[in-house]
Design a protein around this motif. Sequence first.
Motif, PDB file in Angstrom:
ATOM      1  N   PHE A 178       0.948  -1.345  -0.099  1.00  0.00           N
ATOM      2  CA  PHE A 178       0.139  -0.060   0.117  1.00  0.00           C
ATOM      3  C   PHE A 178       0.776   1.441  -0.075  1.00  0.00           C
ATOM      4  N   GLU A 179       1.747   1.448   0.813  1.00  0.00           N
ATOM      5  CA  GLU A 179       2.550   2.581   1.014  1.00  0.00           C
ATOM      6  C   GLU A 179       3.551   2.741  -0.407  1.00  0.00           C
ATOM      7  N   THR A 180       4.125   1.554  -0.771  1.00  0.00           N
ATOM      8  CA  THR A 180       5.253   1.738  -1.580  1.00  0.00           C
ATOM      9  C   THR A 180       5.005   1.231  -3.059  1.00  0.00           C
ATOM     10  N   ASN A 181       4.114   0.222  -3.304  1.00  0.00           N
ATOM     11  CA  ASN A 181       4.092  -0.169  -4.666  1.00  0.00           C
ATOM     12  C   ASN A 181       2.820   0.245  -5.412  1.00  0.00           C
ATOM     13  N   ASN A 182       2.831   1.257  -6.155  1.00  0.00           N
ATOM     14  CA  ASN A 182       1.873   1.679  -7.023  1.00  0.00           C
ATOM     15  C   ASN A 182       1.630   0.735  -8.168  1.00  0.00           C
ATOM     16  N   ASP A 183       2.548   0.170  -8.569  1.00  0.00           N
ATOM     17  CA  ASP A 183       2.464  -1.001  -9.699  1.00  0.00           C
ATOM     18  C   ASP A 183       1.345  -2.044  -9.136  1.00  0.00           C
ATOM     19  N   THR A 184       1.385  -2.497  -8.014  1.00  0.00           N
ATOM     20  CA  THR A 184       0.526  -3.502  -7.233  1.00  0.00           C
ATOM     21  C   THR A 184      -0.776  -3.041  -7.347  1.00  0.00           C
ATOM     22  N   LEU A 185      -0.993  -1.720  -6.800  1.00  0.00           N
ATOM     23  CA  LEU A 185      -2.447  -0.979  -6.787  1.00  0.00           C
ATOM     24  C   LEU A 185      -2.823  -1.077  -8.088  1.00  0.00           C
ATOM     25  N   ASN A 186      -1.983  -0.720  -9.401  1.00  0.00           N
ATOM     26  CA  ASN A 186      -2.596  -0.523 -10.608  1.00  0.00           C
ATOM     27  C   ASN A 186      -3.046  -2.065 -10.980  1.00  0.00           C
ATOM     28  N   SER A 187      -2.273  -3.274 -10.738  1.00  0.00           N
ATOM     29  CA  SER A 187      -2.757  -4.447 -11.268  1.00  0.00           C
ATOM     30  C   SER A 187      -3.980  -4.878 -10.491  1.00  0.00           C
ATOM     31  N   VAL A 188      -4.148  -4.387  -9.048  1.00  0.00           N
ATOM     32  CA  VAL A 188      -5.299  -4.672  -8.484  1.00  0.00           C
ATOM     33  C   VAL A 188      -6.529  -4.150  -9.160  1.00  0.00           C
ATOM     34  N   ALA A 189      -6.459  -2.901  -9.469  1.00  0.00           N
ATOM     35  CA  ALA A 189      -7.637  -2.202  -9.942  1.00  0.00           C
ATOM     36  C   ALA A 189      -7.819  -2.667 -11.287  1.00  0.00           C
ATOM     37  N   HIS A 190      -6.823  -3.081 -12.119  1.00  0.00           N
ATOM     38  CA  HIS A 190      -7.631  -3.526 -13.514  1.00  0.00           C
ATOM     39  C   HIS A 190      -8.141  -4.854 -13.364  1.00  0.00           C
ATOM     40  N   TYR A 191      -7.503  -5.703 -12.176  1.00  0.00           N
ATOM     41  CA  TYR A 191      -8.149  -6.741 -12.068  1.00  0.00           C
ATOM     42  C   TYR A 191      -9.579  -6.775 -11.566  1.00  0.00           C
ATOM     43  N   VAL A 192      -9.701  -5.986 -10.682  1.00  0.00           N
ATOM     44  CA  VAL A 192     -11.105  -5.695 -10.185  1.00  0.00           C
ATOM     45  C   VAL A 192     -12.079  -5.300 -11.358  1.00  0.00           C
ATOM     46  N   ARG A 193     -11.426  -4.355 -12.318  1.00  0.00           N
ATOM     47  CA  ARG A 193     -12.428  -3.652 -13.450  1.00  0.00           C
ATOM     48  C   ARG A 193     -12.648  -4.784 -14.280  1.00  0.00           C
ATOM     49  N   MET A 194     -11.717  -5.701 -14.459  1.00  0.00           N
ATOM     50  CA  MET A 194     -12.014  -6.840 -15.391  1.00  0.00           C
ATOM     51  C   MET A 194     -13.079  -7.888 -14.961  1.00  0.00           C
ATOM     52  N   THR A 195     -12.803  -8.332 -13.585  1.00  0.00           N
ATOM     53  CA  THR A 195     -13.797  -9.095 -13.072  1.00  0.00           C
ATOM     54  C   THR A 195     -15.115  -8.686 -12.702  1.00  0.00           C
ATOM     55  N   SER A 196     -14.953  -7.293 -12.439  1.00  0.00           N
ATOM     56  CA  SER A 196     -16.148  -6.801 -11.881  1.00  0.00           C
ATOM     57  C   SER A 196     -16.473  -5.198 -12.571  1.00  0.00           C
ATOM     58  N   PRO A 197     -17.071  -5.283 -13.981  1.00  0.00           N
ATOM     59  CA  PRO A 197     -16.742  -4.078 -14.673  1.00  0.00           C
ATOM     60  C   PRO A 197     -17.693  -3.006 -13.988  1.00  0.00           C
ATOM     61  N   ASN A 198     -18.564  -3.259 -13.233  1.00  0.00           N
ATOM     62  CA  ASN A 198     -19.452  -1.980 -12.840  1.00  0.00           C
ATOM     63  C   ASN A 198     -19.243  -1.413 -11.338  1.00  0.00           C
ATOM     64  N   TYR A 199     -17.830  -2.016 -10.723  1.00  0.00           N
ATOM     65  CA  TYR A 199     -17.446  -1.646  -9.476  1.00  0.00           C
ATOM     66  C   TYR A 199     -16.971  -0.593  -9.453  1.00  0.00           C
ATOM     67  N   PRO A 200     -17.063   0.545  -8.363  1.00  0.00           N
ATOM     68  CA  PRO A 200     -18.056   0.558  -7.351  1.00  0.00           C
ATOM     69  C   PRO A 200     -19.204   1.420  -7.812  1.00  0.00           C
ATOM     70  N   HIS A 201     -19.199   1.612  -9.113  1.00  0.00           N
ATOM     71  CA  HIS A 201     -20.590   2.441  -9.373  1.00  0.00           C
ATOM     72  C   HIS A 201     -21.878   1.692  -9.126  1.00  0.00           C
ATOM     73  N   ASP A 202     -21.841   0.373  -9.054  1.00  0.00           N
ATOM     74  CA  ASP A 202     -22.887  -0.211  -8.562  1.00  0.00           C
ATOM     75  C   ASP A 202     -22.397  -0.807  -7.203  1.00  0.00           C
ATOM     76  N   LYS A 203     -23.368  -0.741  -6.273  1.00  0.00           N
ATOM     77  CA  LYS A 203     -22.972  -1.246  -4.980  1.00  0.00           C
ATOM     78  C   LYS A 203     -23.118  -2.788  -5.007  1.00  0.00           C
ATOM     79  N   ASP A 204     -22.023  -3.246  -4.396  1.00  0.00           N
ATOM     80  CA  ASP A 204     -21.796  -4.753  -4.391  1.00  0.00           C
ATOM     81  C   ASP A 204     -21.188  -5.279  -2.876  1.00  0.00           C
ATOM     82  N   GLU A 205     -22.198  -5.741  -2.033  1.00  0.00           N
ATOM     83  CA  GLU A 205     -21.703  -6.133  -0.706  1.00  0.00           C
ATOM     84  C   GLU A 205     -20.673  -7.205  -0.711  1.00  0.00           C
ATOM     85  N   VAL A 206     -20.904  -8.130  -1.744  1.00  0.00           N
ATOM     86  CA  VAL A 206     -19.989  -9.337  -1.590  1.00  0.00           C
ATOM     87  C   VAL A 206     -18.630  -8.832  -2.243  1.00  0.00           C
TER      88      VAL A 206
END
Length: 219
Positions: free
Chosen positions: A32-60
């Motif tokens: 979290f504090e040092t690796n922006n590349d990891t955050l970028n990868s996580v964000a792309h992973y979330v976007r590809m697996t969950s296209p509408n998050y967080p625009h659509d609320k999803d408790e799961v």
Amino acid sequence: MATKKLPVVQAIESAFEFVSLKDAAYKQAAGFETNNDTLNSVAHYVRMTSPNYPHDKDEVIDTMLADGYLLKLSETKRGAPREFGYVDGNYVDVSLLASKPKSVEVLTIAYATGLSNYDYRKLDNPDKKAVVQQIREMASTYVSQRKAALHKKLDEIDNPEKAKKRGDNKTFRKHWEDTFENGEKKVKIAVKLGDPDADPKLYNEAVAAFWAVMNRKKK
């Protein structure tokens, strides 16, 4: 019975080397504090697996992300289990005692965050309840900060032009103003958690010294 993953999901997980949203969140928290590349990868992973998050609320999704963040927190010194026991009727931190009392309660992040609001309100010992509240607040802040970073990165993915403009407009001074503002919040939280290195007065003096140098007129 486990649900079989779709081939496209398996392919995405393989490409990003994440096995689940929980795993991705754990790895985001780890860097979290040092690796922006990891955050970028996580964000792309979330976007590809969950296209509408967080625009659509999803408790799961929110729950899986929180589980990953808290798993990492539990492995840190800040999130380590805390032991408390009763001495002369007082509920005290065992680490402050020369010897452990016979009966010791271990308060973990999993325990504190796993309590429903009803069960939390039912805690009849005010001292124990105060400690549990501290852990819950710390965990909530930890999760919120990492979710906010993820949401910001997702917004940059969805709106690249806006992200570029925002980045261009952020001056060097603004960067440090934001950094010190976040630092001040962290110090306040650390004080509540009893961190011996957390000293708001010294922190403010350090910030003042920084700006004194930055604002010094060049000769």
